[in-house]
Design a protein around this motif. Structure first.
Motif, short mmCIF file in Angstrom:
data_model
loop_
_atom_site.label_atom_id
_atom_site.label_comp_id
_atom_site.label_asym_id
_atom_site.label_seq_id
_atom_site.Cartn_x
_atom_site.Cartn_y
_atom_site.Cartn_z
N GLU A 1 -2.39 -0.02 -3.07
CA GLU A 1 -2.84 1.54 -3.24
C GLU A 1 -4.18 1.75 -2.96
OE1 GLU A 1 -1.67 2.29 -7.22
OE2 GLU A 1 0.32 2.18 -6.73
N LEU A 2 -5.22 0.79 -3.20
CA LEU A 2 -6.56 0.99 -2.81
C LEU A 2 -6.87 0.79 -1.43
CD1 LEU A 2 -8.05 -1.27 -5.88
CD2 LEU A 2 -8.21 1.24 -5.37
N LEU A 3 -6.10 0.01 -0.88
CA LEU A 3 -6.24 -0.15 0.74
C LEU A 3 -5.97 1.03 1.45
CD1 LEU A 3 -5.26 -3.61 1.29
CD2 LEU A 3 -7.61 -2.87 1.60
N ASP A 4 -4.85 1.70 0.89
CA ASP A 4 -4.14 3.02 1.52
C ASP A 4 -5.09 4.11 1.21
OD1 ASP A 4 -1.84 1.70 2.36
OD2 ASP A 4 -0.71 2.49 0.39
N SER A 5 -5.96 4.25 0.26
CA SER A 5 -6.83 5.01 -0.25
C SER A 5 -8.24 5.08 0.64
CB SER A 5 -7.35 5.03 -1.68
OG SER A 5 -8.49 5.73 -2.07
N LEU A 6 -8.53 3.62 0.93
CA LEU A 6 -9.52 3.29 1.78
C LEU A 6 -9.45 3.69 3.36
CD1 LEU A 6 -12.23 2.06 2.42
CD2 LEU A 6 -10.82 -0.22 2.54
N GLU A 7 -8.14 3.61 3.87
CA GLU A 7 -7.84 3.97 4.98
C GLU A 7 -7.74 5.50 5.12
OE1 GLU A 7 -4.61 1.90 7.58
OE2 GLU A 7 -3.46 3.89 7.37
N VAL A 8 -7.37 6.14 4.27
CA VAL A 8 -7.42 7.80 4.28
C VAL A 8 -8.83 8.19 4.15
CG1 VAL A 8 -6.94 9.75 3.08
CG2 VAL A 8 -5.14 7.94 3.16
N LEU B 1 -13.38 -0.68 -2.09
CA LEU B 1 -14.02 -1.82 -1.53
C LEU B 1 -14.56 -2.69 -2.78
CD1 LEU B 1 -15.88 -1.31 1.71
CD2 LEU B 1 -13.68 -2.59 1.45
N HIS B 2 -15.29 -2.07 -3.76
CA HIS B 2 -15.70 -2.83 -5.06
C HIS B 2 -14.81 -2.89 -5.78
CE1 HIS B 2 -19.12 -3.58 -7.98
NE2 HIS B 2 -18.37 -2.86 -8.69
N THR B 3 -13.80 -2.40 -6.12
CA THR B 3 -12.66 -2.52 -6.99
C THR B 3 -11.72 -3.81 -6.57
OG1 THR B 3 -12.54 -0.34 -7.52
CG2 THR B 3 -10.72 -1.79 -8.22
N ILE B 4 -11.70 -3.82 -5.12
CA ILE B 4 -10.81 -4.69 -4.37
C ILE B 4 -11.39 -6.01 -4.58
CG2 ILE B 4 -9.87 -5.77 -2.39
CD1 ILE B 4 -9.16 -3.00 -1.34
#
Length: 673
Positions: free
Chosen positions: A16-23, A45-48
């Motif tokens: 989910e975080l990577l999807d948010s990052l891509e958007v 990035l910080h959360t991942i």
């Protein structure tokens, strides 16, 4: 009880975080000055990074740390994001996903190359006149901003596995800190519970970091604490001090001061205090549930609907009023449970549309065709199974629209169109259906070229009369392609036929419309769900059949006069329009004599209408769809079956196939005439 796998939990949250990052990165390529997008990407990035280290994904944490360090220059405003940086950042995001999903198959050399490219693009140019060596020191008058932070955790924070000291260490990483522990609430040793956190902290942070950076430290425990942050400049101004803290702050060696806690400072004016407690914000609680459990729940609800129908039939065949009342109450409850369960399975189309932004971005770059991607109707909801199976067809349609539809910039320069092409993906409700459209503003379909290719492949006799709409249907023929050469995107003819088969397997239909020189629109008509539908229960001979209500336009009676006139030519005049019809008795080889007053159910697929002649219309029916066995895979006229209230089975008609069959029979009758 099944235990949750922490690693799998991290993978789901990281996805989910990577999807948010891509958007955020894709939006950033359009608006590079948007601070909110930059902060969103940095927080992801910080959360991942933090979660990866917590769950043992060391490679993910190390790579993301380097990624975050390079991206931090953008966050600080030292450089501006551009398309090159976004492209490399997207590649880095893909590498992080690979490290999470299959770390053993990832190549560290690729990761190093991505980071080298990212560092090269985000490198800060040297100031004029500085040939090397250390960067010039800031002027003596430059003051560093600072913050006063109040931290109070919930007493159960330790039992939940959180280490407050580790969070304070993370806070220290933002800049020089003075951390004072407040021990006022700590009881005597005999009454002390080692699993209860009764210590609070007052922190003075000498750093020019943002509030978001401080909040990110406590991201995972914000619901279990009270956090207040006050700018030092505002507090100092009240007491007549300088607007900034001193350059040096004494930092005690131990994290917790051994001395008794200092008195609490006087309360500061509300207007000057930044309160980050989010209790006033409305939050939506969500629970992550496995898709298989939703499918099982839907199956149980379907069985309940069938049992309720049987109960209602038995109740209405008797004279007991109490039983009838109970049956009606159960019918109401079952209907509500069915609607609620179906609502749980419904997913907004926006979750699907977001996947294609990256596809358009990459194709636009690879084909050197500037393309604007626009979406509409993201809030339109569709069954999750439909969403999953719709992804591949839409990929084919969007790739075709960019590859075959949108012209190259030099070709568009000769037209009144803008240099940037446009792809629009939209969804909307139409009755009990969802219409998904893919529209481009390209050159449109070339009927002459499609016809020539069809004749070349022997699909059409040279010179045969055929409308443009019929010619366009050759695009869905297996192995058909108008591409002159085979490339990585097209040329093998395995795209549109897959789209058509997939859409028809979803009980949907596909339509094409085009305007030469202006573009093409592909429309997908889909049912809302594959589980339970509203159907029209009919009888043909001794058999009963379900027709999906979404495909029914109207019902008319086949009079004896119309039947006599139609013998040999199965056409019916409906308000001036000739509509072909199929006699289901003949099609299903039903035994016995037909009813005296037969009915014609007018169904449609797109702009084509076909009537279905039945003996009797019994009424509407809540239809729980059951799939046919593999032995019936070649029976194309039926899309499934259902169980009726009396326990007998009824077949569900595939209207799309019947409309195609009726249209073919009408054409053959015209030729014979």
């Amino acid at each position: 009880m099944m235990e949750l796998d922490p690693a799998e939990t991290f993978r789901q949250e990281a996805a989910e975080l990577l999807d948010s990052l891509e958007v955020a990165l894709l939006d950033l390529s359009q608006t590079p000055q948007d601070r909110e997008l930059i902060d969103t990407a940095f927080r992801a990035l910080h959360t991942i990074k933090g979660s990866g280290a917590m769950f043992g994904f060391e490679q993910v944490a190390a790579f993301t740390h380097d990624f975050e360090t390079a991206f931090d220059l953008i966050r600080k405003g030292e450089i501006e994001a551009n398309r090159d940086i976004v492209s490399v950042a997207l590649a880095a995001k893909d590498y992080i996903r690979a490290l999470i999903e299959d770390p053993d198959s990832t190549d560290a050399i690729i990761g190093d190359a991505i980071l080298d490219d990212l560092r090269r693009f985000v490198s800060v140019p040297e100031a004029p006149g500085v040939a090397g060596g250390d960067a010039p020191l800031p002027a003596a008058s430059t003051r560093q901003a600072g913050w006063r932070i109040g931290i109070a955790f919930e007493p159960d924070i330790l039992r939940n596995g959180t280490n407050p000291l580790a969070l304070l260490d993370d806070l220290r990483a933002l800049g020089p800190c003075e951390i004072i522990g407040n021990l006022d609430n700590v009881p005597e040793l005999d009454a002390l519970d080692p699993e209860t956190c009764l210590v609070s902290w007052d922190v003075t942070l000498a750093s020019d970091c943002t509030i978001d950076a401080i909040e990110d430290v406590f991201m995972f425990v914000r619901d279990e604490m009270k956090l207040t942050i006050t700018p030092i400049a505002a507090a100092s101004a009240e007491s007549g001090q300088q607007d900034a803290p001193q350059a040096e702050i004494a930092i005690p060696a131990p994290l917790l001061a051994a001395t008794p806690s200092r008195p609490a400072p006087a309360p500061e004016p509300v207007a000057e205090k930044i309160e980050l407690s989010r209790r006033s914000e409305e939050k939506t609680s969500t629970v992550r549930v496995q898709a298989e459990r939703l499918d099982e729940l839907m199956d149980r609800v379907g069985e309940l609907v069938i049992a309720q129908a049987r109960l209602s039939q038995l109740a209405h065949s008797g004279t007991d009023v109490a039983i009838k009342a109970i049956a009606e109450e159960i019918e109401r409850l079952a209907s509500g449970l069915r609607d609620s369960t179906m609502g749980v399975r419904m997913v907004p189309m926006g979750t699907l549309f977001g996947r294609f932004r990256r596809l358009v971005h990459d194709l636009s770059r690879d084909l050197a065709k500037p393309v604007e991607f626009v979406t509409a109707g993201e809030d339109t909801e569709l069954d999750k199974t439909m969403i999953e199976r719709l992804a591949d067809p839409l990929v084919h349609l969007i790739r075709n629209a960019i590859d075959h539809g949108i012209e190259h910039p030099e070709q568009r320069a000769d037209t009144p169109k803008e240099a940037t092409g446009r792809i629009e993906l939209a969804a909307r409700y139409v009755g009990a259906q969802v219409l998904v459209t893919v529209t481009d503003d390209g050159a449109g379909l070339d009927a002459a070229r499609i016809r020539a290719k069809a004749e070349e492949q022997g699909l059409l006799q040279p010179g045969a009369a055929m409308s443009d709409q019929d010619i366009y249907q050759f695009l869905f023929h297996p192995g058909f392609s108008t591409a002159k050469t085979i490339s990585t995107l097209s040329g093998r003819g395995v795209g549109m036929d897959v789209v058509k088969r997939t859409i028809e397997s979803l009980r949907g239909s596909i339509e094409l419309s085009t305007r030469p020189g202006q573009g093409t629109t592909v429309t997908l008509r889909l049912p809302l769900t594959l589980a339970i539908i509203e159907g029209l229960l009919t009888r043909v001979g001794d058999g009963r059949y379900i027709i999906p209500l979404s495909a029914v336009e109207e019902c008319v009676e086949l009079t004896a006069a119309d039947d006599a006139r139609a013998r040999g030519r199965n056409f019916l005049s409906v308000r001036g329009d000739l509509v072909p019809f199929l006699r289901l008795r003949d099609l299903f080889d039903a035994q016995g004599e037909p009813d005296q007053h037969q009915k014609i159910i007018i169904t449609s697929k797109g702009d084509t209408r076909v009537g279905l002649v039945v003996d009797q219309i019994i009424g509407s029916h809540q239809t729980v769809i059951k799939s046919l066995s593999k032995l019936h895979a070649d029976v194309t006229m039926f899309s499934g079956a259902t169980i009726l209230g009396d326990g007998s089975a009824a077949l569900i008609l595939d209207v799309a196939q019947l409309v195609t069959l009726g249209q073919a029979k009408a054409e053959s009758e015209k030729e014979a005439a």
